[in-house]
Scaffold this active site. Structure first.
Site, mmCIF file in Angstrom:
data_model
loop_
_atom_site.group_PDB
_atom_site.id
_atom_site.type_symbol
_atom_site.label_atom_id
_atom_site.label_comp_id
_atom_site.label_asym_id
_atom_site.label_seq_id
_atom_site.Cartn_x
_atom_site.Cartn_y
_atom_site.Cartn_z
ATOM 1 N N CYS A 120 71.646 43.579 58.524
ATOM 2 C CA CYS A 120 72.040 42.808 59.709
ATOM 3 C C CYS A 120 71.110 42.968 60.908
ATOM 4 O O CYS A 120 70.914 42.024 61.675
ATOM 5 C CB CYS A 120 73.463 43.191 60.146
ATOM 6 N N CYS A 169 68.196 40.478 62.222
ATOM 7 C CA CYS A 169 68.524 39.250 62.959
ATOM 8 C C CYS A 169 69.365 39.509 64.210
ATOM 9 O O CYS A 169 69.219 38.841 65.218
ATOM 10 C CB CYS A 169 69.277 38.269 62.065
ATOM 11 N N HIS A 170 70.306 40.466 64.120
ATOM 12 C CA HIS A 170 71.255 40.635 65.232
ATOM 13 C C HIS A 170 70.865 41.735 66.214
ATOM 14 O O HIS A 170 71.467 41.846 67.279
ATOM 15 C CB HIS A 170 72.660 40.932 64.686
ATOM 16 N N MET A 203 73.397 32.259 58.551
ATOM 17 C CA MET A 203 74.040 33.521 58.168
ATOM 18 C C MET A 203 74.228 33.527 56.643
ATOM 19 O O MET A 203 74.833 32.610 56.084
ATOM 20 C CB MET A 203 75.404 33.619 58.873
ATOM 21 N N HIS A 254 58.672 35.198 67.768
ATOM 22 C CA HIS A 254 58.681 35.812 66.438
ATOM 23 C C HIS A 254 57.249 35.869 65.897
ATOM 24 O O HIS A 254 56.498 36.744 66.274
ATOM 25 C CB HIS A 254 59.638 35.050 65.526
ATOM 26 N N HIS A 263 59.268 28.579 61.930
ATOM 27 C CA HIS A 263 58.905 29.862 61.298
ATOM 28 C C HIS A 263 57.552 29.665 60.620
ATOM 29 O O HIS A 263 57.464 29.393 59.429
ATOM 30 C CB HIS A 263 59.986 30.283 60.297
#
Ligand code: DHE
Length: 548
Positions: free
Chosen positions: A47, A50-51, A88, A327, A370
């Site tokens: 997790c 991403c979080h 998700m 990113h 991306h």
């Protein structure tokens, strides 16, 4: 014996750290210490990328307890089980997490996250090892490897890289690296290969040795993704830099030994709101070819740092206000401009590395760009462009990169068209190629994620969307067990062949498929029991010289 035996990679990740349940509050779900520890491990592995470690959100939503408690246990449990179209993963129904683990994670998220430790100079020094001193290393290349055409292949879940000969397809060696190893970069001379694991372990591999091996290593943090080396004239091979997700910081190191010289925290104010962020993670780092500078993407605060490395004691940094959630990205064909994705904001940011200035922030028109390092080519109508695909939809966006010859189109999205489907991670071409390759790695449909779209650049002119050819690479690899995904095209040095990873589960067969770029026919399937979960591939020449 030898360096390999001396070298024990550090496997300490956030998931392995001993953590305590933070102070209980009224109404907190009941959880044992063991459960909390397991929750922390799963959170780190599945997790945090991403979080965020502190759950402040980035590519994924914020999961701070004010929000998780408002949604409640049932909502979290179902979200983790079924996922969402916004990206998700369906951890429960995919079988990646058991019902018990989903239940555990739903309860875990109702509790405050544990505070992970810092990682400063004493911790780095303790992990720093010079296995072979610079003076004991070869003074010339001692092997018959065509180093410039070597591929460093990430074997993700094995925590290893494979060095594969780009001409003979032979695996020359397998080298132990960090946990869930992420990317490889090459020093300016092409001699030293730098590899970073998600646990922050950096391996420096000397490609001149008879059998290339790790000559120095260091753990620069607890979670990390990026590594780069100095490339400006006169500074070749002098310095290395690595960026950490946790603690949020970067470190500049000696290019021969990885001795840490300067650690700089990236904690600070978000560029627009000017509110404090405790976890601004370091995403992509590139070396400027125009100045003695590193270009550093700071994700959560939306800042791009241009760090002048000539005088570390009097460090000069140009801090550029860009956009949040920076990113990955790469250089244009002239190497002057850095184009990078602010992916959760659907934007591309362009920096002039010669002037150290922001040039443009452009909406890509697609969901979650991306690009990897992107793809540079000359479009029949729009001239020089750079391409990115998107995670959230099937679109490919082209941005004009020629302010001199095509000033009206510079830094504008000049064209958008569809490829195979959403879930694309990487695009690639080469100056000698007439094709643009677009993967769809994370697409839920097995046929889509198992194929790649190929566009003929010469056919991109005219009305309507350009056609593409679909190459069924998983089928070509002859792998029927599991749901392997095609990920990251990478060219050989000459730009005549393009390599793809066929990325299967750890306990299943994976492969690398090599395609002839002219004919689009299968050239070679590389299979070997040691090729466990191959993902990124880094051709020494193309990576070192930023050819893409
Ligand atoms: Fe990556 C590049 C971060 C998941 C394969 N990845 C990068 C970069 C960053 C990053 C910041 C740019 C480094 C640079 O240029 O200095 N990656 C992250 C994440 O935070 C994320 C989303 C989630 C996580 O938990 O790590 C993530 N990445 C993945 C994968 O799951 C991939 C597909 C498989 C793997 O090996 O882990 C993956 N990332 C790659 C590759 C590159 C990369 C192959 C380099 C591409 C290139 O061509 O340069």
């Amino acid at each position: 014996t030898g360096p390999a035996a001396m070298y024990e990679p550090s496997m300490t990740t956030l998931g392995e750290l001993q953590v305590e349940i933070p102070g209980r509050r009224e109404g907190d779900p009941v959880m044992t210490q063991e459960e909390f520890q397991r929750g922390t491990k799963i959170y780190f592995e599945r997790c945090a990328g991403c979080h965020g470690v502190l759950r402040k959100g980035a590519t994924g939503k914020a999961l701070t307890t004010d929000l998780t408690r408002e949604h409640g246990y049932e909502y979290l449990q179902s979200f983790i089980t079924y996922g969402s179209p916004a990206g998700m993963p369906n951890w429960g129904t995919s079988g990646d997490m058991s019902e018990e683990d989903v239940d555990l994670m739903a309860r875990y998220l109702l509790l405050e996250p544990p505070a992970p430790p810092e990682w400063g100079m004493p911790e780095m020094m303790e992990t720093w090892k010079v296995l072979i001193k610079p003076e004991d290393r070869p003074t010339k290349k001692m092997n018959d490897i065509d180093i410039e055409n070597l591929m460093s292949v990430t074997l993700r879940d094995a925590g290893e890289i494979a060095l594969i000969d780009g001409g003979t397809y032979e695996i020359r060696s397998i080298i132990k690296t960090g946990y869930a190893v992420h990317i490889s970069r090459i020093s300016a001379s092409g001699r030293y290969l730098m590899v970073i694991g998600r646990d922050g372990l950096v391996n420096m591999i000397d490609l001149w040795m008879e059998n290339p091996e790790t000559v120095a290593s260091i753990k620069i943090g607890i979670e990390a993704r990026s590594i780069e080396t100095s490339k400006f004239e006169g500074w070749e091979d002098k310095l290395a830099i690595a960026g950490a997700y946790w603690p949020p910081q970067y470190v500049i190191m000696d290019g021969d030994t990885l001795e840490p010289k300067k650690i700089v925290s990236t904690r600070g104010m978000v560029y627009d709101e000017q509110t404090y962020h405790p976890e601004p993670r370091v995403a992509a780092i590139l070396a400027s070819h125009y100045k003695p500078e590193f270009i550093i993407n700071v994700k959560e605060t939306g800042k791009i740092l241009m760090v002048d490395y000539t005088d570390l004691k009097n460090l000069k940094t140009t801090e550029i206000e860009a956009e949040r959630f920076l990113h990955d990205g790469g250089l244009d064909s002239t190497h002057r401009y850095f184009i990078t994705a602010a992916n959760a904001r659907n934007k591309l940011v362009v920096i002039d590395t010669k002037e150290s200035k922001l040039v443009a922030i452009t909406d890509t028109g697609g969901m979650t760009p991306h690009p990897g390092r992107g793809a540079n080519f000359t479009h029949p109508t729009y001239g020089p462009v750079w391409a990115s695909s998107h995670l959230g939809d099937e679109s490919v966006a082209l941005i004009g990169t020629d302010p001199e010859g095509h000033p009206d189109q510079a830094w504008q999205i000049v064209d958008t068209f569809s490829a195979l489907g959403g879930g694309s991670l990487f695009v690639k071409t080469h100056p000698n190629s007439e094709h643009l390759y677009v993967d769809a790695t994370l697409n839920p449909d097995a046929e889509t994620s198992g194929s790649v779209a190929v566009f003929k650049i010469g056919d991109m002119a005219g009305e309507g969307e350009p056609d593409f050819t679909t190459l069924p690479l998983v089928e070509w690899a002859g792998i029927t067990d599991g749901q392997p995904r095609v990920v990251q095209p990478e060219f050989n040095k000459e730009g005549t062949e393009v390599w793809f990873s066929i990325w299967n589960a750890k306990d299943k067969e994976s492969a690398i498929v090599v395609v002839d770029d002219k004919t689009l026919e299968l050239k070679k399937v590389i299979k070997d029991p040691r090729l466990i979960t191959p993902t990124g591939k880094f051709n020494v020449y193309n990576t070192g010289k930023d050819v893409y």
